[in-house]
Design a protein around this motif. Structure first.
Motif, PDB file in Angstrom:
ATOM      1  N   MET A   1       0.824  -1.205   0.000  1.00  0.00           N
ATOM      2  CA  MET A   1       0.000   0.000   0.000  1.00  0.00           C
ATOM      3  C   MET A   1       0.862   1.261   0.000  1.00  0.00           C
ATOM      4  O   MET A   1       0.524   2.255  -0.654  1.00  0.00           O
ATOM      5  CB  MET A   1      -0.935   0.010   1.209  1.00  0.00           C
ATOM      6  N   VAL A   2       1.975   1.229   0.748  1.00  0.00           N
ATOM      7  CA  VAL A   2       2.843   2.407   0.828  1.00  0.00           C
ATOM      8  C   VAL A   2       3.335   2.792  -0.556  1.00  0.00           C
ATOM      9  O   VAL A   2       3.251   3.952  -0.978  1.00  0.00           O
ATOM     10  CB  VAL A   2       4.035   2.137   1.769  1.00  0.00           C
ATOM     11  N   LEU A   3       3.852   1.814  -1.291  1.00  0.00           N
ATOM     12  CA  LEU A   3       4.388   2.087  -2.621  1.00  0.00           C
ATOM     13  C   LEU A   3       3.296   2.573  -3.572  1.00  0.00           C
ATOM     14  O   LEU A   3       3.501   3.525  -4.340  1.00  0.00           O
ATOM     15  CB  LEU A   3       5.061   0.833  -3.185  1.00  0.00           C
ATOM     16  N   SER A   4       2.125   1.949  -3.511  1.00  0.00           N
ATOM     17  CA  SER A   4       1.030   2.315  -4.415  1.00  0.00           C
ATOM     18  C   SER A   4       0.575   3.751  -4.184  1.00  0.00           C
ATOM     19  O   SER A   4       0.379   4.526  -5.133  1.00  0.00           O
ATOM     20  CB  SER A   4      -0.151   1.360  -4.215  1.00  0.00           C
ATOM     21  N   LEU A   5       0.414   4.132  -2.914  1.00  0.00           N
ATOM     22  CA  LEU A   5      -0.016   5.496  -2.608  1.00  0.00           C
ATOM     23  C   LEU A   5       1.068   6.523  -2.958  1.00  0.00           C
ATOM     24  O   LEU A   5       0.772   7.618  -3.439  1.00  0.00           O
ATOM     25  CB  LEU A   5      -0.386   5.613  -1.130  1.00  0.00           C
ATOM     26  N   THR A   6       2.321   6.165  -2.732  1.00  0.00           N
ATOM     27  CA  THR A   6       3.425   7.056  -3.092  1.00  0.00           C
ATOM     28  C   THR A   6       3.405   7.353  -4.583  1.00  0.00           C
ATOM     29  O   THR A   6       3.487   8.519  -5.016  1.00  0.00           O
ATOM     30  CB  THR A   6       4.782   6.429  -2.706  1.00  0.00           C
ATOM     31  N   ILE A   7       3.289   6.290  -5.378  1.00  0.00           N
ATOM     32  CA  ILE A   7       3.265   6.443  -6.834  1.00  0.00           C
ATOM     33  C   ILE A   7       2.046   7.241  -7.277  1.00  0.00           C
ATOM     34  O   ILE A   7       2.123   8.113  -8.146  1.00  0.00           O
ATOM     35  CB  ILE A   7       3.290   5.059  -7.523  1.00  0.00           C
ATOM     36  N   ALA A   8       0.904   6.968  -6.656  1.00  0.00           N
ATOM     37  CA  ALA A   8      -0.337   7.655  -7.046  1.00  0.00           C
ATOM     38  C   ALA A   8      -0.245   9.157  -6.806  1.00  0.00           C
ATOM     39  O   ALA A   8      -0.636   9.960  -7.661  1.00  0.00           O
ATOM     40  CB  ALA A   8      -1.515   7.062  -6.274  1.00  0.00           C
ATOM     41  N   VAL A   9       0.262   9.545  -5.645  1.00  0.00           N
ATOM     42  CA  VAL A   9       0.387  10.974  -5.327  1.00  0.00           C
ATOM     43  C   VAL A   9       1.294  11.665  -6.337  1.00  0.00           C
ATOM     44  O   VAL A   9       0.977  12.749  -6.858  1.00  0.00           O
ATOM     45  CB  VAL A   9       0.934  11.160  -3.889  1.00  0.00           C
ATOM     46  N   VAL A  10       2.411  11.033  -6.652  1.00  0.00           N
ATOM     47  CA  VAL A  10       3.372  11.645  -7.565  1.00  0.00           C
ATOM     48  C   VAL A  10       2.814  11.720  -8.983  1.00  0.00           C
ATOM     49  O   VAL A  10       2.872  12.775  -9.636  1.00  0.00           O
ATOM     50  CB  VAL A  10       4.705  10.863  -7.555  1.00  0.00           C
ATOM     51  N   ILE A  11       2.251  10.621  -9.476  1.00  0.00           N
ATOM     52  CA  ILE A  11       1.773  10.589 -10.863  1.00  0.00           C
ATOM     53  C   ILE A  11       0.619  11.558 -11.075  1.00  0.00           C
ATOM     54  O   ILE A  11       0.585  12.301 -12.070  1.00  0.00           O
ATOM     55  CB  ILE A  11       1.356   9.155 -11.251  1.00  0.00           C
ATOM     56  N   LEU A  12      -0.329  11.580 -10.154  1.00  0.00           N
ATOM     57  CA  LEU A  12      -1.467  12.480 -10.318  1.00  0.00           C
ATOM     58  C   LEU A  12      -1.025  13.940 -10.318  1.00  0.00           C
ATOM     59  O   LEU A  12      -1.532  14.761 -11.100  1.00  0.00           O
ATOM     60  CB  LEU A  12      -2.492  12.236  -9.206  1.00  0.00           C
TER      61      LEU A  12
END
Length: 485
Positions: A1-12
């Motif tokens: 979950m940590v990695l997924s949320l990190t990537i999501a915040v950055v990409i969006l």
């Protein structure tokens, strides 16, 4: 979950920034790419300008300094407020010079004002060197976040290289407008996160209240809230605090990227309004320092005892995965956005003030291409400095301020004393860098115990500049009348 949320915040955030930048872009000229077409209004300029202050240096660096040293972290309170006072007076003058003369970079300013293109080349190279050190801060922090998100599954070297690649990808496809949008997002996110963490930190460290955290830390580390703080022989005394704060204040708006951000404003009032309200940002440092003390109170120990990772490790240890992911993603933006602006500035200076004087007939498109390609070299240099480095982000930052401070006398005297000339400015720069780089200069610094070395070198620089100006003007020496376009 940590990695997924990190990537999501950055990409969006990046996608939103690119959409905003492309929607408002007027063309692919160097002026549009580097200074946003000189049309940034008060609100977007606020986020862009403050975004260069509210970086990983502020959040991870200051919290880590509080964790490692304690009281010396209060430097942040002093320097931000003093910088705003200097900026209120200085930046409108820089903006007017840029507007009237069509300047793009800081080196343009030196070459134009002092009628010496050769000085612009020297200042450009000096500015690039300071920017590379500042990029090192962002790469160091971004690499720490990547390793946290991947649970240390990649080496520090790989993480540093990956961080540089991310910055390059962002700045290649963006420009100053896109960076401004991303800066707004990351500022809003980080303020919200710092408030949320501060509101809950007491319960996560077993304290009755925020005040109780300070009492716990003081009880376990007597004197930590005073100077020199937790490490008695650190030299971080009140003298260091005052001189370092003055040096940071005098150097903040001397950084080349701050010149370009100033040029981007639509009018001088956008700049002055920001200077008036900018000290509000210093209030957030109370909570950032609080979090550093909270990490110390519960015995947080980042990998290798790295103070830069203290807050990251504390959040990872004490908060749920979803909170860690959002914090890590926002911390990525804290490094990615300023790092991109720093690389953009370095590339602009290199193409316009180093290459263009040698090849004056280059088309605008070629200059833009050289700007972008040169950033790869500067990012690689920052990665090289990052690998194996063990300094705190604050110490790296003070090194960058000491370096860029050698250009400060030339900027201030340009507005305060019209007699100042290029030869004098160059002489001061030589003496200042000599003090910083020659090992034997430590004898001079020993005459000023606990002083910030950058301020000592800046004072010597200014004195030499004034003396050479007096000598050269009394002898009737003239500078070559060369102006940049």
């Amino acid at each position: 979950m940590v990695l997924s949320l990190t990537i999501a915040v950055v990409i969006l955030t990046v996608l939103g920034a690119l959409f905003y930048g492309n929607r408002t872009r007027k063309g692919q000229s160097v002026a549009e790419w580097a200074v946003g077409g000189r049309s940034m209004g008060t609100l977007i300029f606020w986020f862009l300008n403050a975004g260069e202050i509210y970086t990983t240096f502020a959040v991870l660096g200051i919290s880590g300094y509080a964790w490692a040293y304690g009281g010396p972290a209060y430097l942040a309170f002093c320097s931000v407020s003093l910088s705003a006072a200097v900026g209120y007076w200085l930046t409108p003058k820089i903006w007017k010079a840029g507007k009237d003369r069509g300047l793009i970079t800081q080196a343009d300013f030196f070459a134009d004002h002092y009628h010496a293109r050769w000085l612009g080349v020297i200042v450009g190279l000096a500015g690039i060197a300071a920017l590379v050190v500042y990029v090192q801060i962002q790469i160091t922090a971004l690499a720490l976040v990547l390793r946290l998100s991947l649970h240390q599954d990649i080496s520090a070297t790989t993480a540093a290289i990956a961080s540089a690649v991310l910055m390059l990808l962002f700045v290649f496809s963006a420009g100053l407008r896109s960076a401004a949008f991303a800066a707004a997002v990351k500022d809003i996110l980080m303020v919200a996160i710092v408030i949320a963490l501060s509101a809950t930190v007491a319960s996560h460290v077993g304290a009755a209240s925020i005040g109780d955290i300070f009492r716990q830390v003081e009880a376990s580390h007597p004197g930590i809230g005073n100077l020199p703080g937790r490490v008695a022989n650190s030299g971080l005394t009140s003298t260091w605090m005052m001189t370092a704060a003055i040096n940071v204040a005098l150097g903040t708006f001397i950084f080349p990227h701050m010149f370009q951000l100033t040029y981007s404003a639509a009018d001088p009032w956008a700049i002055r309004r920001n200077a008036v309200f900018q000290p509000l940002y210093s209030l957030s440092y109370f909570f950032i320092i609080l979090l550093g003390f909270g990490a110390l109170a519960v015995g947080t120990m980042p990998p290798g005892g790295d103070p830069n990772a203290a807050l990251l490790q504390f959040v990872a240890d004490r908060y749920p995965a979803w909170a860690v992911g959002i914090f890590a993603g926002t911390a990525c933006l804290l490094a990615l956005v300023p790092g991109a602006v720093l690389l953009l500035t370095a590339g602009s200076i290199f193409s316009r003030n180093v290459v263009l004087p040698l090849v004056p007939n280059l088309e605008d498109r070629a200059v833009l291409l050289i700007s972008r390609l040169s950033m790869i070299l500067f990012a690689a240099a920052a990665v090289y400095l990052t690998i194996g480095a063990t300094q705190s982000l604050v110490d790296i930052g003070l090194t960058a301020y000491a370096s860029i401070g050698m250009l400060a006398p030339g900027v201030f005297l340009a507005f305060l004393w019209p007699r100042t000339n290029a030869t004098a400015v160059f002489s001061g720069i030589l003496v200042g860098y000599g003090l910083l780089l020659i090992p034997q200069a430590v004898r001079i610094f020993s005459l000023f115990p606990n002083w910030d070395t950058g301020l000592v070198a800046m004072i010597a620089n200014a004195l030499v500049t004034v003396m050479v100006t007096l000598i050269s003007t009394s002898r009737g020496l003239k500078e070559p009348a060369v102006r940049t376009a």
